[in-house]
Design an enzyme around this catalytic site. Structure first.
Site, mmCIF file in Angstrom:
data_model
loop_
_atom_site.group_PDB
_atom_site.id
_atom_site.type_symbol
_atom_site.label_atom_id
_atom_site.label_comp_id
_atom_site.label_asym_id
_atom_site.label_seq_id
_atom_site.Cartn_x
_atom_site.Cartn_y
_atom_site.Cartn_z
ATOM 1 C CG HIS A 133 -91.053 4.883 -6.339
ATOM 2 N ND1 HIS A 133 -92.038 4.157 -5.627
ATOM 3 C CD2 HIS A 133 -90.260 5.462 -5.258
ATOM 4 C CE1 HIS A 133 -92.012 4.010 -4.579
ATOM 5 N NE2 HIS A 133 -90.856 4.741 -4.355
ATOM 6 N NE ARG B 127 -94.127 4.437 1.162
ATOM 7 C CZ ARG B 127 -92.857 4.597 0.824
ATOM 8 N NH1 ARG B 127 -92.675 5.397 -0.090
ATOM 9 N NH2 ARG B 127 -92.038 3.945 1.373
#
Length: 311
Positions: free
Chosen positions: A274, A226
């Site tokens: 990502h 994250r």
């Protein structure tokens, strides 16, 4: 007939809905898969959900037995005050395999020093062999399903692996630490640091100027977890000072990463967009089907979120 609402991204409905329908059929489930507006909210028994979808108010879904997430992360929904139904996050074979492969590839890239050779077009014959895996200390922060799978792979490759989590865990072949003291001990041995932590108040800014200084000088950081975990300014300063030799980052506080962000231009940063752990519809749909089967059978749901812990 069970009524399940597809509340994922509208743009990907044509991919997800057939995958879900196939998974329901293969599981022998009679499921009426609907879109928002097809039936009254009170008729919905399960919500197949993604934060990118159209549902933000769960209050009208008074008969919903569970909200079944399509994403591994739940930080954008876990605090929603209208969400009173059980919430399950996505952990599936495809997502887990994607994370394991990304981590293994990036750890080996750092361990073998492959960046020294990639893109070189001038003669430079430096015949220096890298250390072997048992001579390299790799630390994984976060020992949930994805972190544990990554640890297992790294142990299999022969690395000296340490895992850290908030609560005590045990993984064969790895040293597992926990708590504040365990975190400092883990960071102090992290020649290669992999972070697979959830987005919670406790993890925000966990890698900051103080904690980055605990790393062995010249450590490599890999973050497929994250973006909130890292204090960006502190990491850039550590890179400039040589405390951190290289960082490969797959997640960011703002996504897509803004074009003006210094990470794009820093010579010791690799930006990965990502992609480390993407949800694959074919495998994820089977997890949704299994959770509906469990709900109808009165069995515990898979991957149910602990609201107090935020994951």
């Amino acid at each position: 007939m069970v009524v399940a609402l597809y509340a994922g991204a509208v743009a990907t409905a044509d991919v997800w809905m057939p995958a879900l329908a196939r998974a329901f059929a293969e599981a022998g489930l009679a499921v009426d898969l609907v879109r928002p507006g097809d039936v009254p909210p009170e008729a919905v028994e399960y919500i197949v959900y993604a934060p990118s979808g159209p549902v933000t108010d769960f209050a009208p879904y008074t008969q919903a037995k569970a909200v079944l997430g399509l994403w591994a992360g739940v930080e954008r929904v876990v605090g929603n005050p209208t969400l009173t139904q059980p919430l399950c996050r996505m952990v599936d074979e495809g997502l887990e395999r994607g994370m394991v492969e990304w981590v293994a590839g990036q750890v080996l890239r750092a361990h073998l020093g492959l960046d020294r050779f990639i893109g070189r077009h001038t003669p430079h014959w430096e015949q220096v062999a890298p250390p072997l895996a048992p001579e390299r200390s790799v630390v994984v922060l976060g020992l949930g399903a994805l972190g544990a799978a990554a640890v297992w792979m790294l142990v299999t490759l022969g690395f000296r692996v340490t895992g850290w989590s908030r609560s005590p865990k045990a993984i064969e072949g790895a040293t597992c630490l926990s708590g504040a003291e365990g975190l400092e001990a883990a960071l102090a041995r992290a020649e290669i640091l992999v972070t697979i932590l959830p987005n919670t108040p406790e993890t925000t800014g966990l890698l900051n100027a103080r904690t980055l200084a605990l790393l062995p000088r010249g450590a490599v950081i890999l973050n497929p977890g994250r973006g909130n975990l890292i204090d960006d300014e502190a990491l850039l300063a550590a890179l400039d000072a040589g405390q951190v030799a290289q960082a490969t980052l797959d997640v960011f506080r703002t996504e897509p990463l803004p074009a003006e962000h210094p990470y794009w231009r820093h010579p010791r940063v690799t930006v990965s967009p990502h992609v480390a752990a993407e949800t694959r519809p074919a495998s994820a749909a089977k997890v949704i089907a299994e959770n509906i089967r469990r709900g109808e059978a009165g069995e515990p749901f898979l991957n149910r979120v602990d609201r107090a812990r935020g994951y």
